[in-house]
Enzyme design. Structure first.
Site, mmCIF file in Angstrom:
data_model
loop_
_atom_site.group_PDB
_atom_site.id
_atom_site.type_symbol
_atom_site.label_atom_id
_atom_site.label_comp_id
_atom_site.label_asym_id
_atom_site.label_seq_id
_atom_site.Cartn_x
_atom_site.Cartn_y
_atom_site.Cartn_z
ATOM 1 N N TYR A 168 -9.549 -0.204 -4.206
ATOM 2 C CA TYR A 168 -8.936 -1.501 -3.901
ATOM 3 C C TYR A 168 -8.806 -2.396 -5.128
ATOM 4 O O TYR A 168 -7.986 -3.317 -5.140
ATOM 5 C CB TYR A 168 -9.745 -2.208 -2.820
ATOM 6 C CG TYR A 168 -9.346 -1.782 -1.428
ATOM 7 C CD1 TYR A 168 -8.672 -0.587 -1.216
ATOM 8 C CD2 TYR A 168 -9.615 -2.565 -0.317
ATOM 9 C CE1 TYR A 168 -8.287 -0.200 0.044
ATOM 10 C CE2 TYR A 168 -9.228 -2.178 0.948
ATOM 11 C CZ TYR A 168 -8.563 -0.998 1.127
ATOM 12 O OH TYR A 168 -8.165 -0.618 2.383
ATOM 13 N N GLU B 178 0.292 1.911 9.549
ATOM 14 C CA GLU B 178 -0.959 2.471 10.023
ATOM 15 C C GLU B 178 -0.773 2.813 11.485
ATOM 16 O O GLU B 178 0.129 2.294 12.138
ATOM 17 C CB GLU B 178 -2.097 1.469 9.810
ATOM 18 C CG GLU B 178 -2.392 1.337 8.318
ATOM 19 C CD GLU B 178 -3.270 0.173 7.941
ATOM 20 O OE1 GLU B 178 -4.303 0.413 7.320
ATOM 21 O OE2 GLU B 178 -2.909 -0.973 8.256
ATOM 22 N N THR C 191 -3.934 4.992 7.924
ATOM 23 C CA THR C 191 -2.863 4.623 7.004
ATOM 24 C C THR C 191 -1.923 5.811 6.765
ATOM 25 O O THR C 191 -2.370 6.912 6.457
ATOM 26 C CB THR C 191 -3.465 4.190 5.670
ATOM 27 O OG1 THR C 191 -4.349 3.103 5.912
ATOM 28 C CG2 THR C 191 -2.389 3.763 4.694
ATOM 29 N N GLU D 201 -5.821 -5.826 5.713
ATOM 30 C CA GLU D 201 -6.385 -4.646 5.064
ATOM 31 C C GLU D 201 -7.427 -5.003 4.010
ATOM 32 O O GLU D 201 -8.374 -4.253 3.800
ATOM 33 C CB GLU D 201 -5.274 -3.853 4.362
ATOM 34 C CG GLU D 201 -4.732 -2.721 5.187
ATOM 35 C CD GLU D 201 -3.756 -1.916 4.355
ATOM 36 O OE1 GLU D 201 -2.738 -1.516 4.922
ATOM 37 O OE2 GLU D 201 -3.986 -1.726 3.142
ATOM 38 N N CYS E 159 -5.078 -1.349 -6.244
ATOM 39 C CA CYS E 159 -3.898 -1.660 -5.437
ATOM 40 C C CYS E 159 -3.834 -3.148 -5.099
ATOM 41 O O CYS E 159 -2.759 -3.739 -5.111
ATOM 42 C CB CYS E 159 -3.837 -0.786 -4.196
ATOM 43 S SG CYS E 159 -5.241 -0.964 -3.097
ATOM 44 N N HIS F 252 -13.385 4.624 -1.753
ATOM 45 C CA HIS F 252 -12.240 3.858 -1.268
ATOM 46 C C HIS F 252 -12.357 2.379 -1.665
ATOM 47 O O HIS F 252 -11.345 1.737 -1.952
ATOM 48 C CB HIS F 252 -12.144 4.010 0.245
ATOM 49 C CG HIS F 252 -10.752 3.771 0.757
ATOM 50 N ND1 HIS F 252 -9.647 4.372 0.215
ATOM 51 C CD2 HIS F 252 -10.286 2.966 1.746
ATOM 52 C CE1 HIS F 252 -8.555 3.962 0.849
ATOM 53 N NE2 HIS F 252 -8.921 3.095 1.773
ATOM 54 N N CYS G 218 0.850 -1.196 0.000
ATOM 55 C CA CYS G 218 0.000 0.000 0.000
ATOM 56 C C CYS G 218 0.885 1.246 0.000
ATOM 57 O O CYS G 218 1.882 1.307 0.705
ATOM 58 C CB CYS G 218 -0.855 -0.050 1.264
ATOM 59 S SG CYS G 218 -1.675 1.478 1.715
ATOM 60 N N CYS H 116 -4.232 7.031 -0.782
ATOM 61 C CA CYS H 116 -5.586 7.007 -1.316
ATOM 62 C C CYS H 116 -6.610 7.553 -0.338
ATOM 63 O O CYS H 116 -7.599 8.161 -0.744
ATOM 64 C CB CYS H 116 -5.977 5.577 -1.693
ATOM 65 S SG CYS H 116 -4.982 4.937 -3.045
#
Lengths: 491, 491, 491, 491
Positions: C288, C249, C184, C437, C291, C284, C92, C96
């Site tokens: 995903y 995070e 994050t 995640e 990524c 969001h 990650c 984002c």
């Protein structure tokens, strides 16, 4: 041990019409043949070892389908027998519900005798059992009420008859009313054993009844249900016309039916209803290990045959799929074996019952894997499974040579062999017996989940985890070293 | 029965350095503690019943981990014991491979004696077994060779040492060379039992050897492997610093190691290599029912505890997930019970082995379900599983009150309880023991698929299907009524 | 466009200690490098086309990570860019959430302006946006409160600070208190955008706030969280010591932090909280697709490389597994593309948002498939994934030649290549970024299920079914021909 | 735009008998009605926007089912239209194969013109296309040969006619022989477009042909296939007697059929056979996103209705199941949208084709999820799905009041409503259209896997992984930054 009779005195309806002879009707014949397999099993060479058992109640060998389990070996023999019989019938043979009902009645009436000293139910049941065993009767077990509004208890229903209940008490017995749905084999049996379908409260007492009646008792009506593809039974024909065995299920309607006291095995015993259902359900869930894995074998064998006909049985991806089918099928069976071997005794002198965790695991696997097995079998069979010509096309002299030429795969097999195997796969892998029953028989998946959740000891698991995490046991006593025992396991 | 010793004479490497005392090294201590649990089990109240067994070889009770199974009950006791021990260790306790190796050697040397009249291997093995049982030795079993090019046989490899083999025969014994990978517990045991890892041809004869050696035999080197999260062991600390038991696995390197004849149990017996592997693998696959379902219990218990800490344990979707975890976990266990109860005898007087179908089903379920259980546990635990502060943060006086305030869920549990349970879940649900080992231990999934395919009788299934489809049996004789027996099941 | 700075004035804690320079700390450096990739993307040849976009707000090209989407193509470019960047970072890249926060604030402040004529929030936000775009700032988005008792609303919590809230209103701004978890990238950013985390009632008004603050604002503390395997970062070393990029995070603690009005974007707007969360979550969830499929590519590539090292890349079962991984990975990505292409406009002049059904489908696939991809990668990699020796072993001159000999598969690859690929697989397939995640990011699976259930029009589906079943439309008007529109889709 | 005609001159066989009027035969009427929906769609208010498109070839609007896609929006419109039409028919409407055949012929004949300068095929095709578009013809596409021994090429088969081939070349055209299986809608169409079914070598040249013929061409025979439950069509009745639309599929036999040159679109072009199949398959795989998700909607709606009838629609576990069905269904659809939006151009001026990866992902999801959706729907529906009484029972005056009483759930719905919804579910969730076709349509799952494997760039993924692992690019050039393009994507 005569098997299935005409039932000419019973009120049986098929496709809207009264049936006079169940052994002759095209809708019911396949079911009669499948039932018959359970009688024959006690005499055929490859099954008689499994299909007979010594009954201490009548002092002689009886057909296992009316036997009271005397130990874990009997429960193991049950699933092994069921798997073998599925190979002979290719469908449900419809005699397990009645069998499981007998064992449940033995346990519950026995427990009432042990715990509360009331031996009347047990005595009545033993007499009934001897009658059943001596005559090798075909029994249906009737548990599932029609239920009306699912979220309401029996006594709360807008339709008072949504659950079978006592409407009158007479000197010689009771009068009952209501209907039971999804009753396997009900149109062809000698007798029906009626059971409560759920936990009850005191207000539901009139619904907490169990009894047995001959099928031709006045006031009894049976409406036979439809199954996918059943229209073809009316066609005749030896390939398309469903020349198979099938089970049937039906709606049992009781319109003020009189039951004499000697056939009443529970009367307003609302406190025992929950345990009754639990004991029965787990017996029945265990059994699915046998019959459904047996059907799985048939489907695997058919898929294997079709793969050979196409010349692809050795292709890696086909082998992957066949192996996956076997794996799923044997996982079902192994859970049932565990449920049997790990049996427990519910009565001081018997009442052998399955392990409830593994019985529920068995049925929950059954509620999942057959759809996957079916899908894999369809994958291997090829699209022709849904598009193959009819038997009549094959018999049409103008078409026959063309079909023989174009439906053939490898030269070792004929077009007819292909068509027969495709039809068999259609009628097993897309059958009520293999799909819908696998989901709903012995309780829908949610019923198993509730059981699994209740049998598992979460507090103990958490206590184990806390210890490993370096935490103290909780004051609430979660540190017990031994797992909780299901409430019903008295011994 | 002293348990694990320092092993100061053995050449053991951890993180590139020679270790003098395995019981003190931060990398190996967790493993030593886990091993110790197998010795303690024979003395602790809740396990001693399962953990002891009467050995006819030494005429007394021995620790079950060095016992030769005398019947199905012993195999059942194995999986039950393993499940219980997992609750105590939260990881693999590393003694099963050696145990399964003993049972395999008993079967194979016994079969050679029975079939070929050569009793030398059996006699050597019995002497060795007595020594092991009397001293309750900790054994590693070493099967998996490093294998070089996977698609080539041992004798075809560019690197001649890619499989362990005999390089010299001497008067008193043999000299061997090669390396074995993924050897569980290898750095802390008394002895290592080396076994062949695959079927062999005559050209591979020098690779078809089995023998036992003390860990400190000259020429033996052990390189301990890394595991996910192991870096934290170097940190210390009672929450983050992995205050758990862990297993270890390592690379065993044999540089021209001398083995006296009395410790050689197979010598160039290439004909027996395939069966050796099959017997061993199935013993080991069965065992996973116990240890992995035990780990599953730990993970379920941790998830349950975290759900209670968050106040969501009663939410329907959380209960669905917990129930699903139990279902998956018990499915694994029930297959293992079936494999045990349905045991078969491989020798005239013993050699009790598991049912190969259910043993493979067990392991194949193990190769799938733990990832699903892990996922569900992560779902319940919440994102903090991957983002929680460190133990050092919690101990920092400036941060502690803030963390105590903000990491707390329901007031009945503290922030520290939450952190401890999160760390436990991290180190069980994402561990090598629960994930990677579940895939690869006792053979990778493809190995089970090959076994399942071989054990299942597709021809018989097809014959069953053909009969139902109204087809004649094929000339090739596919109509046999009884299932094929696995080749190795002699009795 | 300088990227990440030292943040010496912010109160950042790692492993219990205050950090002075986030760019130098071994725990945070991997995260800083990953963040940097988002800045570099706008300049590197293979990504600059995707990573730049023209902003009408500042009248020039900006880094896409601070861009307000101007149409479906921008949303498509987002997922394509994220996939490419995952290839560069293997983890990650943490930017984002802030980006999605900007777009959400634009929509919500815009809607308040459109619907209620209150333009203050929008004006403040546009000013802030220009500042962010011109300076290419690194932003964290902070949504998830610590939540205390999960089943209680903010105003019902025993701990009043369980959700971030306003504790005081001053002339120049507001004072806020509380903590946000799982944030994050929070330890290294320029600024943090704080957002409400759930639907609110009027009684929760003080919790319905959104604002932005520089990381070094007084009263702000960041506690960096741990991740699986992070202990190795302290070891150093170029193979084992995690020479990778990682995300981080952390817990963001706000102890009575002052926020000037010009940085307050929602103030006690409890009526808008639900929609705020919905708009943000779906932005969001869509992301995903990019990524996580990018990480999937890395894992697939690693598995492919290891299969080649072992010489098994062409084996049918390995190809099955690789193909399955690709299928699962591309299914995720394709759902995200659909969510992007089927974008809708939420404002009269913009506010381009994803399709909520496909965005939720994307994330729900992400919550499932990575565990399956991980399992398959482990299957291919072999057991050595959990047992490989350390880098230090490989560098030990006594061991090196042995390891080079025994860890090599086919001769074309070295032992070091194998070790490096195994370590990479360990640290991607078992990472927080790929597993935990994937479950919890952008809301746990249950949040997506609730969204899917709400967006789907069951009444319409039932009306379609009734028509096909020959039934009349229900009086309740279930016969509408067009699907229900999600409440938030105004245009 | 007249729709389906009687086809009295064509040789069509149903259940072994020649059919004179396909619009009147009980077996084919349901299929004719479903076909008709595609014509009506261009005129009905809720679909005409999607169902019409401007054709540059005839310079006017045409029915989309004969349209050549002019851009991504056309491909998107395709899947959206198909979903909507499924809602009207509850089954396959049978016109996609012909449509996809037109688009494939356009691409392939266009590519031959572009690449090799041979414009004859393209010119012939354009003329044919205009004829089809102007007359809104119903076309079947015939690709799947009967294939004989699956592992042999056409020229290697023991039966030379196992694949359709040219048997004679005449002045005016060619004579072809062979048979095509699983041809959707074949008995009722105006014309059939015949296509090659696999990659060919030079020795297979006579099998590499494509052409179009009217259905009543001499030498053409159609044998309509059976489908599960079709026997009920012969019963009549408005509930049980399948008063639904259904598709049909059949065997197309070509006995020395003459095809004039102007209808020959590929002649011995063995080099183009592979690409032909690839282009067609992906068009067809994309389409399944629409029709199968539309069927999914019907099944979801039916399950929702039944849940409401039982009073359980709000139960958490029922909502879980309904949500899961939606999720699976929308995952299918979203992949198809991605395949459409990410379209690519195969010709200099058009030839818009789907993205092959997402098209294959779509179909592979379709080959899996419907069985899961079906299972969940059965779970919700209850066991009565497999046991409900017949329509005739309901109409029997003696039984009707009993059935009305006992089949009713909540009082708001009648027993007849329940029966109708159960029958609808039976005939959609267990249909060939939803299950077998979902597996085999547009190629069996293995075909998609091969495509997915070929389209994905494993070398590039491995290069990405190597870079992250700190390894150098391999000499073999695996370091390319851009993904491989599918061979067929010329532009």
């Amino acid at each position: 041990m005569e098997g299935i009779k005409r039932r000419e005195h019973a009120e049986i309806f098929v496709l809207g019409k009264r049936v006079d002879d169940v052994t002759a009707h095209p809708f019911l014949k396949p079911s009669v043949k499948s039932f018959k397999a359970t009688f024959d099993a006690a005499f055929e060479e490859d099954t008689r070892g499994l299909a007979r058992a010594y009954s201490p109640f009548v002092g002689e060998e009886v057909n296992r389908f009316v036997h009271i389990h005397q130990g874990p070996e009997d429960l193991v023999a049950k699933v092994k027998l069921l798997r073998k019989l599925s190979h002979k019938t290719g469908t449900c043979f419809q005699r397990c519900v009645g069998w499981d009902a007998l064992n449940t009645l033995y346990v519950i009436s026995g427990k009432i005798a042990e715990r509360e000293g009331r031996k009347e139910y047990l005595n009545r049941f033993i007499e009934y059992l001897k009658y059943v065993q001596k005559n090798d009767l075909a029994l249906a077990g009737a548990m599932t009420d029609v239920k009306g509004v699912r979220t309401l208890r029996p006594s709360e229903q807008p339709n008072r008859d949504a659950y079978v209940h006592v409407v009158e008490e007479k000197a010689g017995g009771i009068v009952v009313r209501g209907a039971k749905a999804n009753i396997t084999g009900v149109a062809v049996v000698d007798e029906v054993v009626v059971m409560p379908t759920r936990a009850m409260t005191e207000r539901d007492a009139e619904y907490a009844v169990s009894f047995a009646i001959p099928l031709d008792t006045p006031g009894v009506k049976v409406v036979v249900g439809r199954q996918i593809n059943d229209g073809r039974r009316l066609e005749g024909g030896e390939i398309d016309g469903l020349p198979y065995m099938f089970n049937h299920e039906g709606l049992l309607i009781l319109e003020d039916v009189f039951v004499p006291w000697e056939r009443v095995f529970l009367y307003k015993e609302w406190r025992w209803a929950a345990q009754f259902v639990e004991v029965f359900s787990n017996y029945h869930r265990q059994g699915y290990a046998g019959c459904k894995s047996g059907l799985g074998d048939v489907i695997i064998g058919t898929a294997h045959g079709l793969a050979r006909q196409l010349g692809i049985a050795d292709k890696p991806h086909v082998q992957e799929k066949l192996t996956e089918m076997v794996f799923l099928n044997e996982a079902i069976y192994s859970a049932g074996l565990a449920a049997s071997w790990e049996a427990r005794r519910l009565l001081k002198n018997g009442g052998w019952w399955v392990d409830p965790m593994y019985a529920n695991v068995t049925k929950h696997l059954v509620a999942r894997f057959p759809y996957e097995v079916a899908k894999l079998s369809h994958d291997i069979a090829g699209g022709l499974l849904g598009t193959a010509p009819s038997e009549a096309d094959l018999k049409n002299p103008e078409l026959r040579p063309l079909l023989e030429k174009y439906l053939q795969g490898v030269p070792e097999f004929t077009a007819e062999e292909r068509l027969r195997m495709l039809r068999l796969l259609e009628n097993t892998s897309l059958s009520v017996a293999y799909l819908v029953e696998s989901v709903h028989g012995a309780g829908s998946p949610q019923a198993q989940r509730i059981s699994i959740q209740r049998v598992y000891d979460f507090q103990r698991a958490e206590a184990i985890a806390r210890r490993l995490a370096g935490l103290k046991a909780e004051a609430s006593g979660d540190a017990r070293a031994e797992p909780r025992r299901p409430a019903e396991a008295e011994k």
